[in-house]
Write an enzyme that holds these catalytic residues in place. Structure first.
Site, short mmCIF file in Angstrom:
data_model
loop_
_atom_site.label_atom_id
_atom_site.label_comp_id
_atom_site.label_asym_id
_atom_site.label_seq_id
_atom_site.Cartn_x
_atom_site.Cartn_y
_atom_site.Cartn_z
N PHE A 68 -25.34 13.12 -7.11
CA PHE A 68 -24.36 13.89 -6.72
C PHE A 68 -24.01 14.90 -7.27
CE2 PHE A 68 -23.81 9.40 -5.65
CZ PHE A 68 -23.18 9.15 -4.52
N GLY A 77 -25.10 25.33 -0.89
CA GLY A 77 -26.14 24.35 -0.51
C GLY A 77 -25.14 22.80 -0.52
N VAL A 82 -14.98 17.11 -2.73
CA VAL A 82 -13.92 16.50 -3.62
C VAL A 82 -14.63 15.92 -4.72
CG1 VAL A 82 -12.00 15.05 -3.03
CG2 VAL A 82 -13.73 15.50 -1.26
N GLY A 83 -14.07 16.33 -5.89
CA GLY A 83 -14.36 16.11 -7.26
C GLY A 83 -13.20 15.05 -7.63
N LYS A 84 -13.54 14.06 -8.18
CA LYS A 84 -12.65 12.82 -8.78
C LYS A 84 -11.81 13.60 -9.72
CE LYS A 84 -15.96 9.86 -9.21
NZ LYS A 84 -16.94 10.43 -8.54
N GLU A 85 -12.24 14.57 -10.51
CA GLU A 85 -11.57 14.83 -11.69
C GLU A 85 -11.22 16.48 -11.67
OE1 GLU A 85 -13.54 13.32 -14.87
OE2 GLU A 85 -12.65 11.57 -14.78
N ASP A 103 -24.46 12.61 -16.82
CA ASP A 103 -23.74 11.98 -15.61
C ASP A 103 -24.64 12.45 -14.37
OD1 ASP A 103 -22.02 10.55 -13.98
OD2 ASP A 103 -20.50 12.22 -13.67
N1 LIG Z 1 -21.10 25.81 -8.49
C1 LIG Z 1 -21.00 25.25 -7.42
N2 LIG Z 1 -21.22 25.73 -5.98
C2 LIG Z 1 -21.14 25.15 -5.10
N3 LIG Z 1 -20.35 23.99 -4.85
C3 LIG Z 1 -19.87 23.31 -6.10
C4 LIG Z 1 -20.24 24.14 -7.52
N4 LIG Z 1 -19.39 23.17 -8.33
C5 LIG Z 1 -19.12 22.11 -7.67
N5 LIG Z 1 -19.41 22.39 -6.17
C6 LIG Z 1 -18.72 21.25 -5.44
O1 LIG Z 1 -17.56 20.46 -5.77
C7 LIG Z 1 -17.94 19.27 -6.04
C8 LIG Z 1 -17.26 18.67 -7.11
O2 LIG Z 1 -17.68 19.31 -8.21
P1 LIG Z 1 -17.98 18.77 -9.70
O3 LIG Z 1 -19.16 17.66 -9.56
O4 LIG Z 1 -18.63 19.86 -10.74
O5 LIG Z 1 -16.51 18.05 -10.05
P2 LIG Z 1 -16.18 16.85 -10.63
O6 LIG Z 1 -14.58 16.92 -10.13
O7 LIG Z 1 -16.25 16.70 -12.08
O8 LIG Z 1 -16.83 15.79 -9.91
P3 LIG Z 1 -17.00 14.24 -9.91
O9 LIG Z 1 -16.09 13.86 -10.88
O10 LIG Z 1 -16.71 13.82 -8.55
O11 LIG Z 1 -18.46 14.17 -10.28
C9 LIG Z 1 -19.50 19.29 -5.88
O12 LIG Z 1 -19.96 18.04 -5.66
C10 LIG Z 1 -19.92 20.08 -5.19
O13 LIG Z 1 -19.65 19.92 -3.63
MG LIG Z 2 -19.79 15.86 -9.67
#
Ligand SMILES: Nc1ncnc2c1ncn2[C@@H]1O[C@H](COP(=O)(O)OP(=O)(O)OP(=O)(O)O)[C@@H](O)[C@H]1O
Ligand SMILES: [Mg+2]
Length: 319
Positions: free
Chosen positions: A248, A206, A117-120, A244
């Protein structure tokens, strides 16, 4: 509309498959005129928060009756929101437009569940037409906590008309651009395609570093620590500081291979606060590895990461 298989994976603990399944189902039912009206609303949202119906009619060059019929369908698909002022694209509608573009390009064969789950952002497993597994990340900037917007302050500062639509697209473009600059020199996901607020990139099978036990995985923590510092150094040499970085945003697979993800907020090394961001990134890595009895000094690491550039500048200056 080509049929896209929707599969649910073990990792779909967030129920994302249902959301995407619904989106694909609706997308399959759309008529080209539905998408034409939807794209017109997207375009007019540059000027309106809510786009008046008569503006849509004028721009799309269809009968008002037809437009109203299309709007009713788009509303049923949850691709638009409606108010007494008019219509606007919903996040679902924006997702549909990006998804439609990828499908039309023949890129995606199947879509799976949500990954993390990404916050954004919403991140999904996908299968590419060429058989490779990849991920699809929809940037949903401004959906949740507004203060997080500060993360992107530098590159949205001079844009006047800021809406979630615009910032989400800008964020995706920025992340895609940085991945292109860094891949394959730095260990980041392979950038594959970008459309609107969505990015398709290589997948690492992973987990977040935060969630793995390196000893259990049989990974030498000291080696991993220095490998991560090397990646920070390489990206610095290419002109970027993650901004950042933490446990995580580092994904590691069962063989100990890792990638650094989540780059949209990265700052350029010539940024006035570059030192602050780089030290914070290094500090986060140092803090995390303390539990593996690795004690390194942030200032010394900062010197190490930034030094090579200085030497090279000196070299150039003195021939
Ligand atoms: N290239 C990838 N391969 C596998 N899993 C991924 C990949 N990119 C993202 N994820 C999964 O999706 C999650 C959220 O991705 P990411 O950190 O890029 O998004 P975000 O919405 O910006 O997150 P946050 O704001 O919570 O840091 C990651 O923590 C991971 O579990
Ligand atoms: Mg992230």
């Amino acid at each position: 509309m080509k049929f896209i298989l929707c599969y649910v994976t073990k990792t779909d603990s967030h129920g994302g498959a249902n959301i995407i399944k619904k989106l694909l189902e609706y997308l399959k039912q759309t008529h080209p005129d539905d998408l034409k009206v939807l794209r017109t609303i997207e375009l007019l949202m540059r000027y309106h928060e809510w786009v008046p119906v008569d503006e849509i009619v004028r721009k799309v060059k269809m009968d008002e009756k037809d437009v109203l019929y299309r709007l009713k369908r788009l509303n049923k698909f949850e691709f638009v929101n409606r108010s007494r002022y008019g219509y606007r694209l919903s996040f679902g509608g924006y997702d549909a437009l990006a998804m439609n573009a990828f499908i039309k390009k023949g890129l995606i064969k199947a879509i799976g569940g949500k990954l993390g789950v990404g916050k954004e952002g919403d991140v999904y497993n996908i299968l590419l037409e060429d058989g490779r597994e990849a991920v699809l990340k929809f940037h949903k900037h401004g959906r949740t906590c507004f203060t997080r917007g500060k993360r992107y302050r530098d590159y949205i500062v001079d844009k006047r008309h800021i809406s979630w639509l615009y910032t989400s697209r800008l964020t995706a473009e920025r992340e895609f651009e940085i991945l292109n600059e860094l891949f394959p020199i730095v260990k980041v996901p392979e950038p594959i395609e970008q459309n609107r607020h969505a990015i398709i990139m290589g997948k690492i099978c992973g987990d977040e570093l935060k969630r793995v036990d390196l000893e259990e995985l049989g990974v030498d923590a000291n080696k991993l620590f220095w490998d991560i510092i090397e990646e920070i150094k390489k990206s610095y040499e290419l002109g970027y500081i993650h901004g950042d970085l933490s446990e995580f945003n580092i994904l590691i697979d069962e063989n100990g291979n890792f990638v650094i993800i989540d780059w949209p907020q990265a700052v350029n090394t010539c940024h006035p606060d570059a030192e602050f961001y780089l030290k914070r990134d290094i500090g986060n890595v140092v803090r995390y590895f303390k539990k593996y009895k690795i004690k390194e000094d942030v200032d010394k690491l900062y010197e190490y990461v930034t030094n090579k550039n200085k030497n090279e500048e000196d070299k150039n200056e003195w021939g």
